[in-house]
Scaffold this active site. Structure first.
Site, mmCIF file in Angstrom:
data_model
loop_
_atom_site.group_PDB
_atom_site.id
_atom_site.type_symbol
_atom_site.label_atom_id
_atom_site.label_comp_id
_atom_site.label_asym_id
_atom_site.label_seq_id
_atom_site.Cartn_x
_atom_site.Cartn_y
_atom_site.Cartn_z
ATOM 1 N N HIS A 75 3.005 4.554 -0.362
ATOM 2 C CA HIS A 75 2.690 5.987 -0.435
ATOM 3 C C HIS A 75 4.006 6.752 -0.520
ATOM 4 O O HIS A 75 5.088 6.131 -0.589
ATOM 5 C CB HIS A 75 1.843 6.408 0.768
ATOM 6 C CG HIS A 75 2.416 5.970 2.093
ATOM 7 N ND1 HIS A 75 3.595 6.463 2.584
ATOM 8 C CD2 HIS A 75 1.978 5.063 3.006
ATOM 9 C CE1 HIS A 75 3.854 5.903 3.757
ATOM 10 N NE2 HIS A 75 2.896 5.033 4.034
ATOM 11 N N GLY A 133 5.766 8.181 1.597
ATOM 12 C CA GLY A 133 6.748 7.843 2.641
ATOM 13 C C GLY A 133 7.642 6.709 2.152
ATOM 14 O O GLY A 133 8.880 6.803 2.180
ATOM 15 N N HIS A 134 7.002 5.634 1.675
ATOM 16 C CA HIS A 134 7.776 4.509 1.127
ATOM 17 C C HIS A 134 8.628 4.969 -0.059
ATOM 18 O O HIS A 134 9.779 4.589 -0.202
ATOM 19 C CB HIS A 134 6.835 3.402 0.630
ATOM 20 C CG HIS A 134 5.945 2.811 1.677
ATOM 21 N ND1 HIS A 134 4.587 2.989 1.680
ATOM 22 C CD2 HIS A 134 6.221 2.024 2.747
ATOM 23 C CE1 HIS A 134 4.059 2.339 2.696
ATOM 24 N NE2 HIS A 134 5.027 1.746 3.367
ATOM 25 N N ALA A 194 0.871 -1.188 0.000
ATOM 26 C CA ALA A 194 0.000 0.000 0.000
ATOM 27 C C ALA A 194 0.901 1.228 0.000
ATOM 28 O O ALA A 194 0.805 2.109 0.857
ATOM 29 C CB ALA A 194 -0.972 -0.012 1.186
ATOM 30 N N SER A 220 0.812 7.309 6.197
ATOM 31 C CA SER A 220 0.734 5.946 6.716
ATOM 32 C C SER A 220 -0.278 5.175 5.884
ATOM 33 O O SER A 220 -1.295 5.739 5.451
ATOM 34 C CB SER A 220 0.265 5.981 8.178
ATOM 35 O OG SER A 220 -0.188 4.706 8.569
ATOM 36 N N SER A 221 -0.001 3.898 5.667
ATOM 37 C CA SER A 221 -0.949 3.061 4.924
ATOM 38 C C SER A 221 -2.284 2.996 5.669
ATOM 39 O O SER A 221 -3.325 2.725 5.075
ATOM 40 C CB SER A 221 -0.396 1.646 4.754
ATOM 41 O OG SER A 221 0.876 1.706 4.148
ATOM 42 N N ARG A 222 -2.235 3.227 6.987
ATOM 43 C CA ARG A 222 -3.455 3.109 7.793
ATOM 44 C C ARG A 222 -4.307 4.386 7.762
ATOM 45 O O ARG A 222 -5.424 4.382 8.280
ATOM 46 C CB ARG A 222 -3.113 2.740 9.239
ATOM 47 C CG ARG A 222 -2.607 1.300 9.372
ATOM 48 C CD ARG A 222 -2.455 0.884 10.817
ATOM 49 N NE ARG A 222 -2.275 -0.549 10.970
ATOM 50 C CZ ARG A 222 -1.106 -1.152 11.241
ATOM 51 N NH1 ARG A 222 -0.012 -0.449 11.392
ATOM 52 N NH2 ARG A 222 -1.052 -2.466 11.364
ATOM 53 N N GLY A 252 12.144 4.082 7.959
ATOM 54 C CA GLY A 252 11.615 5.402 8.250
ATOM 55 C C GLY A 252 11.697 5.745 9.734
ATOM 56 O O GLY A 252 11.475 4.894 10.598
HETATM 57 P P1 AMP Z 1 5.360 -0.233 6.390
HETATM 58 O O1 AMP Z 1 4.963 -0.584 4.997
HETATM 59 O O2 AMP Z 1 4.345 0.576 7.110
HETATM 60 O O3 AMP Z 1 5.861 -1.421 7.169
HETATM 61 O O4 AMP Z 1 6.605 0.738 6.252
HETATM 62 C C1 AMP Z 1 7.755 0.378 5.535
HETATM 63 C C2 AMP Z 1 8.845 1.389 5.806
HETATM 64 O O5 AMP Z 1 8.401 2.679 5.386
HETATM 65 C C3 AMP Z 1 9.206 1.511 7.286
HETATM 66 O O6 AMP Z 1 10.615 1.651 7.400
HETATM 67 C C4 AMP Z 1 8.496 2.752 7.718
HETATM 68 O O7 AMP Z 1 9.094 3.413 8.802
HETATM 69 C C5 AMP Z 1 8.600 3.597 6.449
HETATM 70 N N1 AMP Z 1 7.565 4.637 6.430
HETATM 71 C C6 AMP Z 1 6.227 4.475 6.587
HETATM 72 N N2 AMP Z 1 5.594 5.673 6.573
HETATM 73 C C7 AMP Z 1 6.569 6.610 6.405
HETATM 74 C C8 AMP Z 1 6.557 8.025 6.303
HETATM 75 N N3 AMP Z 1 5.443 8.736 6.388
HETATM 76 N N4 AMP Z 1 7.739 8.658 6.134
HETATM 77 C C9 AMP Z 1 8.908 7.953 6.060
HETATM 78 N N5 AMP Z 1 8.978 6.612 6.146
HETATM 79 C C10 AMP Z 1 7.835 5.942 6.318
#
Ligand code: AMP
Length: 272
Positions: free
Chosen positions: A31, A33-34, A29, A181-183, A143
């Site tokens: 965004h 951030g990723h 998912a 955030s994906s959420r 992140g």
């Molecule tokens: P996730 O898919 O939520 O497990 O996140 C994967 C990676 O993306 C993790 O290292 C998170 O910390 C990073 N991440 C998620 N949201 C953000 C964001 N808004 N800004 C920077 N990194 C992010």
């Protein structure tokens, strides 16, 4: 970009790569951030691998494992556009066996996220360790948004002598300040508006600190005031080792907040 669905495929390809490998683990998912992590990895490495794996062992019973947003097709397009070399999307059954070697997060992990989500970090560390083993990456991108996770992964790499550099990446926000955030898609319109108070409370705290305020209690009070009608789970002021501190230490302070909107928990933090 090549999409790899099996561990063997990735391992075979990895054997042929002798240059630097950047690795971005995600749960999909995707965004902005990723994307910022992927772009950084793209610049700093010859080859980059992104994984998408919704890891069941880091979800607690009753959490949103089944509801977690899955957007395979758009994720593939995003990775393609970001010039990812390999997108790794393994099956759950291939990642886990019946008799697992378990990873246990240290006692310190039982504060904050670990307190609310017991076992969560054990699951995170276990899957990240497996992914590091599979990818044999030179650099791993994480992140700062998940500050405690970043800290524990850094500690795991150090304590288990894993040959990878952990690269912390800045938090990416929506234009109005909400940390991506994906959420966030779980929020209804009212909650989405209220969620702005998270970043606003952190900015307000930062402004207070810029004026010279050092006392953690005073700063927490300010954050509470800004978020006064929200369902706050915790506000914590810690140093970079996640020890609670009574007085702000510039360059060594993280202010972390978690707020609940119904079943959705939103995390945010600021590094000072
Ligand atoms: P996730 O898919 O939520 O497990 O996140 C994967 C990676 O993306 C993790 O290292 C998170 O910390 C990073 N991440 C998620 N949201 C953000 C964001 N808004 N800004 C920077 N990194 C992010």
């Amino acid at each position: 970009m090549k999409i790899l669905k099996t561990i063997e495929e990735l391992q075979n390809i990895r054997k042929t790569i002798s240059s630097s490998v950047g690795f971005v683990p995600t749960m999909g998912a995707l965004h902005d951030g990723h994307i910022s992590l992927i772009k950084k990895a793209r610049i700093e490495n010859d080859i980059i691998i992104v994984s998408i794996f919704v890891n069941p062992t880091q979800f607690l019973v009753g959490e949103d494992l089944n509801a977690y947003p899955r957007r395979e097709e758009s994720d593939k397009k995003i990775c393609e556009l970001c010039k990812v070399d390999y997108l790794f999307m393994p099956e759950i059954s291939s990642m886990y066996t019946k008799e697992e070697i378990l990873v246990k997060a240290p006692n310190k992990s039982y504060i904050l996220e670990g307190y609310t989500r017991p076992g969560h970090f054990d699951g995170v560390l276990q899957v990240v360790l497996k992914l590091f083993g599979i990818t044999q990456a030179t650099n791993g991108y994480f992140g700062k948004k998940d500050a405690q996770q970043l800290s524990l992964i850094t500690q795991m790499v150090k304590n288990l002598f894993i040959p990878i550099n952990i690269i912390p990446c800045e938090i990416v926000r929506e234009k109005d300040g909400l940390a991506m955030s994906s959420r966030n898609i779980y929020l209804d319109q009212t909650q989405r508006k209220e969620a702005l108070l998270l970043s606003q409370s952190l900015y307000s705290a930062a402004a207070l600190i810029a004026k010279g305020e050092k006392n953690s209690k005073v700063i927490k009070t300010r954050i509470n005031e800004v978020m006064k009608n929200l369902d706050i789970e915790y506000i914590a002021i810690v140093d970079k080792n996640f020890n609670e501190i009574n007085s702000i230490e510039l360059k060594n302070t993280i202010i972390l907040i978690v707020v609940r909107f119904g079943n959705t928990r939103l995390l945010d933090n600021i590094w000072l």
